[in-house]
Design an enzyme around this catalytic site. Sequence first.
Site: not given
Length: 323
Positions: A104, A158, A141
């Site tokens: 991520c 995201d 994250h």
Amino acid sequence: MTIKPADTPVPVPGPVSLPVPVPSPTDHRPDRWSGEVLDLDAYLARIGYDGPREPTLAVLRDLQRAHTTGIPFENVHAVLGRELPLDLPSVEARLVRDRRGGYCFEHVLLFAAAVERLGFHVTGLIGRVSLGAPKVLPATHGLLAVTARDDDRVWLCDVGFGAGPFGPIELADGAHIAYEGWHHRLERRPGAHGIDQWWLYQTAPGPSGPDDTPGRVPTAWIDRHTFTLTAQYPIDYVVGSHFVGTNARSPFVRRLFAQRMTPAAHHSLDGLTLVTTLPDGTKTTEEIAPEALDGTLRTVFGIALTEEELSGIAARRQAADPV
């Protein structure tokens, strides 16, 4: 003769000189994410995007779709115990020039640099992945809040989870998106000390959630992660990445993970277990033979490992499961 004293002049106040505020290191800057050093042409070619280069909502949507479908998720560096620099040139070299995947923080830093370069307003965020877990997990994250020049709303991007969404979702309580059959929604809840908690949900890949971990609740929706709107900066991602990539408690240092998202299916590899999930929640599971790992990574995920990397992953797997 009486001489009258001269009137005493009344002082007229002049402009007040206020001290010039010293800029804070955390103030917004148009170069926060190093977009000025990004090879934008190479990045856009890597994700297969050849559309307009304007900071509009339509462009943001197209960029996120191209990025999430164009660059896979993988954690080879962590499994092999390799250092993972997160400065933009290093990330760009891995994900763009060498055509590898990343986890991520790499995805978020690369995408942030690209949209910043195009003129979007970018703020970093960080979330706690939950996936239905009944306990508090570390905030590891990376996420982005992005504003387009033609739209006043704030959009959650995201791009580094490995499982979509294909486009941004408005940062608003109850916001719901459905990109090509894949559903996500946002929920805002009151948090401690007046700090709201935001929850991103995705449709569960089956009636019992993503796996059979005890304590998970059967539901049509599963919470993916929770986050607040406290701004994060590249150095914060370096801290989170250090935990994810080096701590013995992190699953990323114990076994290989890879993900690839397409409109038709989400592919996930956990060690040697390959799971394919469709937008309607249907999923199939297959155990990959060790000698088939290289071919699976290449054909399903678009990840080409070296012989040295494959040997290192095999040795790590044997050490974890010597039987």
